[in-house]
Scaffold this active site. Structure first.
Site, PDB file in Angstrom:
ATOM      1  N   ASN A 112       0.874  -1.164   0.000  1.00  0.00           N
ATOM      2  CA  ASN A 112       0.000   0.000   0.000  1.00  0.00           C
ATOM      3  C   ASN A 112       0.914   1.217   0.000  1.00  0.00           C
ATOM      4  O   ASN A 112       1.578   1.507   0.997  1.00  0.00           O
ATOM      5  CB  ASN A 112      -0.915  -0.008   1.226  1.00  0.00           C
TER       6      ASN A 112
ATOM      7  N   GLU B   4      -3.852   1.947  -2.894  1.00  0.00           N
ATOM      8  CA  GLU B   4      -3.926   3.399  -2.646  1.00  0.00           C
ATOM      9  C   GLU B   4      -2.955   4.163  -3.563  1.00  0.00           C
ATOM     10  O   GLU B   4      -2.174   4.992  -3.117  1.00  0.00           O
ATOM     11  CB  GLU B   4      -3.667   3.730  -1.175  1.00  0.00           C
TER      12      GLU B   4
ATOM     13  N   TYR C 293      -7.580  -3.570  -2.398  1.00  0.00           N
ATOM     14  CA  TYR C 293      -7.631  -2.581  -1.318  1.00  0.00           C
ATOM     15  C   TYR C 293      -9.026  -2.625  -0.708  1.00  0.00           C
ATOM     16  O   TYR C 293      -9.983  -2.095  -1.256  1.00  0.00           O
ATOM     17  CB  TYR C 293      -7.303  -1.184  -1.842  1.00  0.00           C
TER      18      TYR C 293
ATOM     19  N   ASP D 222      -3.964  -4.889   0.760  1.00  0.00           N
ATOM     20  CA  ASP D 222      -4.341  -4.346   2.058  1.00  0.00           C
ATOM     21  C   ASP D 222      -5.770  -4.791   2.357  1.00  0.00           C
ATOM     22  O   ASP D 222      -6.728  -4.243   1.815  1.00  0.00           O
ATOM     23  CB  ASP D 222      -4.225  -2.819   2.011  1.00  0.00           C
TER      24      ASP D 222
ATOM     25  N   ASN E 112      -7.095  -4.636   5.404  1.00  0.00           N
ATOM     26  CA  ASN E 112      -7.605  -3.836   6.524  1.00  0.00           C
ATOM     27  C   ASN E 112      -8.263  -4.702   7.597  1.00  0.00           C
ATOM     28  O   ASN E 112      -9.232  -4.285   8.236  1.00  0.00           O
ATOM     29  CB  ASN E 112      -8.565  -2.756   6.018  1.00  0.00           C
TER      30      ASN E 112
ATOM     31  N   ASP F  27       3.066   4.317   5.068  1.00  0.00           N
ATOM     32  CA  ASP F  27       2.759   3.833   6.415  1.00  0.00           C
ATOM     33  C   ASP F  27       2.649   2.313   6.440  1.00  0.00           C
ATOM     34  O   ASP F  27       2.473   1.725   7.512  1.00  0.00           O
ATOM     35  CB  ASP F  27       1.505   4.502   6.981  1.00  0.00           C
ATOM     36  N   HIS F  28       2.736   1.681   5.286  1.00  0.00           N
ATOM     37  CA  HIS F  28       2.851   0.223   5.163  1.00  0.00           C
ATOM     38  C   HIS F  28       4.267  -0.123   4.703  1.00  0.00           C
ATOM     39  O   HIS F  28       4.946   0.702   4.076  1.00  0.00           O
ATOM     40  CB  HIS F  28       1.873  -0.334   4.129  1.00  0.00           C
TER      41      HIS F  28
END
Length: 279
Positions: free
Chosen positions: A7, A35, A106, A166, A168, A268-269
């Site tokens: 991501n 993303e 995603y 991702d 989530n 951030d990943h």
């Protein structure tokens, strides 16, 4: 065959932070991106790659892509004929030379729902958070059908199947640093974890990293930008490679390619990387 998923939290930002150098250093054959947040005409040049992209219809949001060394023989986007089909959340390609259908995903983040929803009871209302939670559950139901259809179609064509990206969702208590503190958090709700349970089976899809690291905490793949979470490795494992059984059995190494320090982060990943023996 080396396969990665990341991501990027905006591909232009990730390239500025060193994505192109990482690609050169790690030399994957396939990488799924999530993303992307960028229309096709503004994606930075990435020489040597075939780019398949579903940017979606929401400017500056979502977007999934696959970078492949091999030119795909087919590209498909969206989750069937659903409301999610144009959101830039699912893309799959056929790689005939690799004998593989591979998808980049995603999954919506959702939100912390009403307490009854956490307990698994249906609720009405719940405000914006409840609406986002219910929307995530609808996406998950549609995705489960999509993955079954794609896996079976790949098998009929003599290809293995891999979905990565991702999700989530932290599947088990081993997949996040503070499970007790997050028992009511979106991404670790019982209904989400039970859905993930149903995806996995020795005959359907296998979590490749967990297969090779059955007793390991993590390895985490996401950490907030804020504070010292990355330095303390206080994060979540929400990025996965789920493979058809034949491909999973060929996995030699897999895990999170975590950057050495906060300043080196591309997103951030961190990438989830796996090496598979050729079929």
């Amino acid at each position: 065959m080396r396969v990665a998923s990341l991501n990027v939290n905006g591909i232009r930002a990730a390239v500025r932070r060193g994505l192109d150098r990482w690609l050169e250093l790690r030399a994957p054959d396939v990488i799924g991106l999530q993303e992307v947040r960028c229309p096709p005409e503004l994606v930075p040049p990435l020489p040597g790659w075939h780019l398949s992209l579903d940017a979606g219809s929401l400017a500056g949001r979502n977007g999934v892509a696959l970078l492949t060394r091999e030119r795909p023989s087919a590209v498909r986007t969206g989750i069937g004929h659903t409301a999610f089909a144009r959101e830039g959340r699912y893309l799959e390609v056929d790689l005939d030379g690799a004998g593989l259908t591979v998808a980049s995903l995603y999954l919506p983040k959702g939100d912390r729902p009403h307490a009854d929803a956490v307990a698994g009871r249906s609720v009405d209302g719940g405000g914006a958070a409840g609406a986002r939670h219910r929307r995530k559950l609808r996406f998950m139901a549609s995705l489960a059908r999509q993955l079954t259809d794609s896996r079976r179609a790949a098998a009929r064509a003599g290809r293995e199947f891999l979905v990565m990206g991702d999700f989530n969702i932290a599947h088990t208590a081993a997949d996040l640093s503070n499970p007790k503190a997050n028992a009511r958090s979106s991404g670790f709700l019982p209904v989400e974890r039970e859905w993930f349970d149903r995806l996995l089976s020795p005959r359907r899809l296998v979590d490749v990293v967990r297969r090779l690291h059955p007793d390991e905490q993590g390895p985490n793949s996401w950490w907030t930008w804020r504070g010292s979470a990355f330095d303390r490795d206080a994060g979540w494992r929400i990025d996965y490679q789920l493979a058809s059984p034949g491909l999973a059995a060929r996995a030699l190494r897999a895990g999170t390619d975590r950057e050495p320090d906060y300043a080196s982060r591309m997103s951030d990943h961190s990438p989830v990387l796996a090496d598979y023996a050729r079929g």
